[in-house]
Design an enzyme around this catalytic site. Structure first.
Site, mmCIF file in Angstrom:
data_model
loop_
_atom_site.group_PDB
_atom_site.id
_atom_site.type_symbol
_atom_site.label_atom_id
_atom_site.label_comp_id
_atom_site.label_asym_id
_atom_site.label_seq_id
_atom_site.Cartn_x
_atom_site.Cartn_y
_atom_site.Cartn_z
ATOM 1 N N VAL A 75 0.318 -5.780 5.165
ATOM 2 C CA VAL A 75 0.277 -5.894 3.710
ATOM 3 C C VAL A 75 0.364 -7.369 3.326
ATOM 4 C CG1 VAL A 75 1.323 -5.228 1.518
ATOM 5 C CG2 VAL A 75 1.371 -3.641 3.459
ATOM 6 N N THR A 117 2.557 -0.384 12.319
ATOM 7 C CA THR A 117 1.751 -0.150 13.520
ATOM 8 C C THR A 117 0.258 -0.247 13.239
ATOM 9 O OG1 THR A 117 3.476 1.364 14.256
ATOM 10 C CG2 THR A 117 1.395 1.436 15.449
ATOM 11 N N ASP A 157 9.431 11.153 3.048
ATOM 12 C CA ASP A 157 9.996 9.993 3.751
ATOM 13 C C ASP A 157 10.690 9.062 2.755
ATOM 14 O OD1 ASP A 157 10.647 8.443 5.946
ATOM 15 O OD2 ASP A 157 8.765 7.333 5.928
ATOM 16 N N LEU A 165 3.118 -10.003 3.640
ATOM 17 C CA LEU A 165 4.330 -9.445 3.042
ATOM 18 C C LEU A 165 5.072 -8.537 4.012
ATOM 19 C CD1 LEU A 165 2.948 -8.522 -0.511
ATOM 20 C CD2 LEU A 165 4.322 -10.520 0.099
#
EC number: 2.7.11.1
Length: 456
Positions: free
Chosen positions: A26, A22, A134, A18
């Site tokens: 997934v 780094t 984030d 998916l």
């Protein structure tokens, strides 16, 4: 990273890739036990240890276990081998919100919906001492019902990460979405930094581009530090006012989430959402109760009379088929499936149907008419083993006596049993004569029915 396994601990089938970063990849996965779709995040232990990010992984696990909310991606379980760490998480079929925004700006009502869900999730996380740090469209996913899910807590912080001054000091996040105080490497409040990022996201949803953008990174930082941005002409005045308060470069005067919820634009959308929900509920009631209400004739859209569908009836053979013997089991049986519940009622079918619709509304269950006397009940929020769905079917034994069967079709059995015992039973008390398993009432019921059926 070495080739992925096709099966993970005999519990999950591992499918297509998916996405990747780094330190992790997934994959799409599927539970061998429930057939539920999941996402499996595979993290390379060696790479993580080499750059000293093991604590970050532990923190991400802690955060995802704390932050259980309908608009936060759920962590199902964590597993590990000698070389890898596996996160089994909720699969979001709709992908990243970024992909939708990349095609252009969103309609205001659509942007409001996503913003509302984002603020709900962030507010919940903050109440649990979790700061994301984030927030950006790439970390906001969409499920198959187009609901927003906050993901990627890799850079998040817990309240216990603060120093003695009560502030966070680690520079995190993506430059275009980061608050001025974070860029300046001064101590900052995680709540206020997240609010700034939410403001940037809102701007992007409505405009289709970033409020702060420059090919020169230092120039972009300068614009962020001064909140140097302009709203497009199509922004509503209420949105402009809200954005100016969210993108306030002074974190001390920046708006709080409580005040965001009180803002006119936020409340206007909430009012429209409420009206839409009420309209949907009325439609569900109409679909569930019409044309079956009183067993009489109705009219179609052209005013022509038509016969409504009739309830399924139970004759002597049907009753025996439901039983484990000729006693009271004619209705229930001494042994019954934990995925089914039955009750008998002496109320007319129209009253039973109305009560089912009323209870569904109170318990926030979707209800749809499937056929004559058959209704589908469905929970909005996905549970442990998917969305809990049930069939409620009404059978006519005599004109004044009905049997109602509530059967689990999908979801977790324990969740179903809890719903029946704690919610459905008390809520349906007005129309229930006897529930399956209530022996004394069952025996009285059998005697009454036998008395009615004896020839005169």
């Amino acid at each position: 990273m070495e080739n992925k396994p096709s099966v993970l601990t005999e519990r999950y089938e591992v499918g297509r890739l998916l996405g990747q970063g780094t330190f992790a990849k997934v994959y799409f996965g599927r539970s061998n036990h429930t057939n539920e779709s999941v996402a499996i995040k595979m993290i390379d232990k060696d790479k993580v240890m080499r750059v000293g990010l093991s604590q970050q992984i532990k923190r991400e696990i802690s955060v995802m276990r704390i932050a259980k909310h309908p608009n936060v991606v759920e962590l199902y379980e964590v597993m590990a081998t000698k070389s890898r760490i596996y996160f089994v998480i909720e699969y979001c079929k709709g992908g990243e919100l970024f992909n939708k925004v990349a095609k252009g700006k969103l309609k205001e009502d659509v942007a409001w919906k996503y913003f509302y869900q984002l603020i709900s999730a962030v507010d919940f996380c903050h109440s649990r001492g979790v700061y994301h740090r984030d927030i950006k469209p790439e970390n906001l996913l969409l499920d198959d019902n187009d609901n927003l899910k906050v993901s990627d807590f890799g850079l998040s912080a817990l309240a216990d990460c603060k120093r003695q001054d009560g502030l966070l000091h680690t520079t995190c996040g993506t430059p275009a979405y980061v608050a001025p105080e974070v860029i300046n490497r001064k101590g900052y409040e995680g709540t206020k930094a997240d609010i700034w990022s939410c403001g940037v996201v809102l701007f992007v949803l409505l405009a289709g581009y970033l409020p702060f953008h420059d090919t020169n990174l230092m120039e972009m930082y300068r614009k962020i530090g001064k909140a140097d941005f302009k709203c497009p002409s199509w922004f509503a005045p209420e949105v402009k006012r809200l954005l100016c308060k969210m993108l306030d470069p002074n974190h001390e005067t920046r708006i709080t989430i409580a005040k965001i919820k009180e803002s006119s634009w936020f409340r206007k959308g909430l009012h429209l959402k409420q009206k839409k929900m009420e309209k949907m509920e009325k439609q569900q009631v109409r679909e569930a109760t019409n044309p079956m209400e009183a067993g009489g004739s109705g009219q179609n859209e052209n005013g022509e009379n038509h016969e409504p569908p009739r309830l399924a009836t139970l004759n002597a053979f049907d009753i025996i088929a439901l039983s484990t013997g000729f006693g009271l089991a004619g209705l229930f049986g001494d042994v019954y499936d934990k995925r089914e519940s039955r009750f008998a009622s002496q109320k007319p079918a129209s009253e039973i149907i109305s009560k089912l619709v009323e209870v569904a509304k109170c318990l926030k269950l979707k209800i749809r008419k499937q056929g004559a006397g058959l209704f589908k009940l469905e929970r909005v929020k996905e549970g442990k083993n998917g969305i809990l769905t049930m069939d409620a079917e009404i059978f006519q034994v005599t004109p004044t006596f009905h049997l109602v069967e509530v059967k689990k079709c999908n979801g977790d059995t324990m969740e179903y049993q809890k719903l029946v015992e704690e919610d459905l039973r008390p809520a349906l008390a007005d129309i229930v004569w006897v529930w399956q398993g209530e022996k004394e009432k069952e025996e009285q019921l059998l005697q009454d029915e036998q008395g009615e059926q004896e020839p005169s």
